[in-house]
Design a protein around this motif. Structure first.
Motif, PDB file in Angstrom:
ATOM      1  N   ALA A  60       0.830  -1.207   0.000  1.00 44.19           N
ATOM      2  CA  ALA A  60       0.000   0.000   0.000  1.00 44.19           C
ATOM      3  C   ALA A  60       0.867   1.261   0.000  1.00 44.19           C
ATOM      4  O   ALA A  60       0.586   2.216  -0.729  1.00 44.19           O
ATOM      5  N   VAL A  61       1.925   1.253   0.795  1.00 47.59           N
ATOM      6  CA  VAL A  61       2.822   2.413   0.855  1.00 47.59           C
ATOM      7  C   VAL A  61       3.470   2.660  -0.498  1.00 47.59           C
ATOM      8  O   VAL A  61       3.475   3.787  -1.000  1.00 47.59           O
ATOM      9  N   TRP A  62       3.983   1.623  -1.120  1.00 43.50           N
ATOM     10  CA  TRP A  62       4.713   1.831  -2.365  1.00 43.50           C
ATOM     11  C   TRP A  62       3.789   2.053  -3.554  1.00 43.50           C
ATOM     12  O   TRP A  62       4.166   2.704  -4.523  1.00 43.50           O
ATOM     13  N   ARG A  63       2.539   1.597  -3.495  1.00 42.87           N
ATOM     14  CA  ARG A  63       1.546   1.991  -4.521  1.00 42.87           C
ATOM     15  C   ARG A  63       1.258   3.479  -4.396  1.00 42.87           C
ATOM     16  O   ARG A  63       1.195   4.212  -5.381  1.00 42.87           O
ATOM     17  N   TRP A  64       1.053   3.942  -3.167  1.00 38.25           N
ATOM     18  CA  TRP A  64       0.813   5.358  -2.911  1.00 38.25           C
ATOM     19  C   TRP A  64       1.980   6.188  -3.430  1.00 38.25           C
ATOM     20  O   TRP A  64       1.788   7.179  -4.145  1.00 38.25           O
ATOM     21  N   PHE A  65       3.193   5.785  -3.081  1.00 37.62           N
ATOM     22  CA  PHE A  65       4.396   6.492  -3.517  1.00 37.62           C
ATOM     23  C   PHE A  65       4.481   6.527  -5.050  1.00 37.62           C
ATOM     24  O   PHE A  65       4.716   7.583  -5.642  1.00 37.62           O
ATOM     25  N   SER A  66       4.280   5.389  -5.684  1.00 41.32           N
ATOM     26  CA  SER A  66       4.367   5.299  -7.141  1.00 41.32           C
ATOM     27  C   SER A  66       3.345   6.194  -7.830  1.00 41.32           C
ATOM     28  O   SER A  66       3.665   6.866  -8.818  1.00 41.32           O
ATOM     29  N   ASP A  67       2.122   6.204  -7.316  1.00 41.18           N
ATOM     30  CA  ASP A  67       1.085   7.066  -7.889  1.00 41.18           C
ATOM     31  C   ASP A  67       1.489   8.534  -7.817  1.00 41.18           C
ATOM     32  O   ASP A  67       1.370   9.273  -8.796  1.00 41.18           O
ATOM     33  N   LEU A  68       1.956   8.978  -6.648  1.00 41.39           N
ATOM     34  CA  LEU A  68       2.349  10.375  -6.502  1.00 41.39           C
ATOM     35  C   LEU A  68       3.589  10.685  -7.338  1.00 41.39           C
ATOM     36  O   LEU A  68       3.695  11.769  -7.913  1.00 41.39           O
ATOM     37  N   TYR A  69       4.513   9.748  -7.411  1.00 42.16           N
ATOM     38  CA  TYR A  69       5.722   9.944  -8.225  1.00 42.16           C
ATOM     39  C   TYR A  69       5.343  10.116  -9.695  1.00 42.16           C
ATOM     40  O   TYR A  69       5.833  11.029 -10.373  1.00 42.16           O
ATOM     41  N   ASP A  70       4.469   9.254 -10.199  1.00 45.76           N
ATOM     42  CA  ASP A  70       4.024   9.346 -11.592  1.00 45.76           C
ATOM     43  C   ASP A  70       3.339  10.676 -11.881  1.00 45.76           C
ATOM     44  O   ASP A  70       3.411  11.181 -13.002  1.00 45.76           O
ATOM     45  N   GLN A  71       2.669  11.243 -10.883  1.00 46.15           N
ATOM     46  CA  GLN A  71       1.972  12.518 -11.043  1.00 46.15           C
ATOM     47  C   GLN A  71       2.876  13.725 -10.786  1.00 46.15           C
ATOM     48  O   GLN A  71       2.454  14.863 -10.958  1.00 46.15           O
ATOM     49  N   GLY A  72       4.100  13.457 -10.353  1.00 43.36           N
ATOM     50  CA  GLY A  72       5.020  14.548 -10.048  1.00 43.36           C
ATOM     51  C   GLY A  72       4.667  15.304  -8.787  1.00 43.36           C
ATOM     52  O   GLY A  72       5.011  16.477  -8.633  1.00 43.36           O
ATOM     53  N   LEU A  73       3.997  14.635  -7.848  1.00 47.32           N
ATOM     54  CA  LEU A  73       3.522  15.296  -6.637  1.00 47.32           C
ATOM     55  C   LEU A  73       4.350  15.011  -5.391  1.00 47.32           C
ATOM     56  O   LEU A  73       4.092  15.598  -4.343  1.00 47.32           O
ATOM     57  N   ILE A  74       5.341  14.119  -5.489  1.00 46.68           N
ATOM     58  CA  ILE A  74       6.155  13.817  -4.313  1.00 46.68           C
ATOM     59  C   ILE A  74       7.613  14.124  -4.632  1.00 46.68           C
ATOM     60  O   ILE A  74       8.092  13.850  -5.731  1.00 46.68           O
ATOM     61  N   ARG A  75       8.266  14.751  -3.655  1.00 45.41           N
ATOM     62  CA  ARG A  75       9.687  15.066  -3.782  1.00 45.41           C
ATOM     63  C   ARG A  75      10.376  14.719  -2.476  1.00 45.41           C
ATOM     64  O   ARG A  75       9.765  14.745  -1.411  1.00 45.41           O
ATOM     65  N   TRP A  76      11.662  14.448  -2.560  1.00 42.75           N
ATOM     66  CA  TRP A  76      12.439  14.117  -1.381  1.00 42.75           C
ATOM     67  C   TRP A  76      13.885  14.520  -1.620  1.00 42.75           C
ATOM     68  O   TRP A  76      14.336  14.619  -2.757  1.00 42.75           O
ATOM     69  N   CYS A  77      14.600  14.782  -0.537  1.00 41.20           N
ATOM     70  CA  CYS A  77      16.037  15.050  -0.637  1.00 41.20           C
ATOM     71  C   CYS A  77      16.691  14.703   0.692  1.00 41.20           C
ATOM     72  O   CYS A  77      16.062  14.697   1.744  1.00 41.20           O
ATOM     73  N   ARG A  78      17.963  14.408   0.600  1.00 43.65           N
ATOM     74  CA  ARG A  78      18.768  14.063   1.776  1.00 43.65           C
ATOM     75  C   ARG A  78      19.523  15.304   2.204  1.00 43.65           C
ATOM     76  O   ARG A  78      20.162  15.952   1.394  1.00 43.65           O
ATOM     77  N   THR A  79      19.418  15.651   3.474  1.00 43.37           N
ATOM     78  CA  THR A  79      20.144  16.795   4.013  1.00 43.37           C
ATOM     79  C   THR A  79      20.866  16.371   5.284  1.00 43.37           C
ATOM     80  O   THR A  79      20.745  15.217   5.716  1.00 43.37           O
ATOM     81  N   ASP A  80      21.578  17.309   5.880  1.00 47.69           N
ATOM     82  CA  ASP A  80      22.232  16.992   7.154  1.00 47.69           C
ATOM     83  C   ASP A  80      21.217  16.772   8.279  1.00 47.69           C
ATOM     84  O   ASP A  80      21.544  16.213   9.309  1.00 47.69           O
ATOM     85  N   ARG A  81      19.959  17.175   8.053  1.00 47.48           N
ATOM     86  CA  ARG A  81      18.878  16.947   9.034  1.00 47.48           C
ATOM     87  C   ARG A  81      18.173  15.622   8.822  1.00 47.48           C
ATOM     88  O   ARG A  81      17.333  15.226   9.618  1.00 47.48           O
TER      89      ARG A  81
END
Length: 95
Positions: free
Chosen positions: A25-46
């Motif tokens: 369920a988590v990775w279906r949700w992620f994939s759907d948002l990724y395909d729509q360009g609605l999810i972003r992520w980045c690695r920082t020192d935090r």
């Protein structure tokens, strides 16, 4: 096999099935948002910063935790979850 051992095996199998369903369920949700360009992520020192629909929703130590927290926080909020992409709205948003 004793009755207690059989119960333990059944409990483990049931727990594994529930974990697999949750992961799916988590990775279906992620994939759907990724395909729509609605999810972003980045690695920082935090840690890992995760945004959904241009809104920051999670900062966690690991990527997996960040995605799960983002999903949990957007379930009750008025943020996209599994909506189909409306290209006209997206184009307007980008202007």
């Amino acid at each position: 096999m004793t009755q207690g051992a059989n119960f333990d095996l059944n409990a483990r199998q049931e727990a594994a099935a529930c974990a697999n369903a949750e992961d799916a369920a988590v990775w279906r949700w992620f994939s759907d948002l990724y395909d729509q360009g609605l999810i972003r992520w980045c690695r920082t020192d935090r840690g890992w910063l995760v945004s959904v629909a241009d809104r920051h929703v999670a900062t966690t130590a690991t990527f997996d935790e960040g995605i799960r927290e983002a999903m949990a926080r957007t379930q009750d909020a008025d943020l996209p979850r599994n909506k189909k992409k409306d290209s006209s709205n997206r184009e307007e948003k980008l202007r």
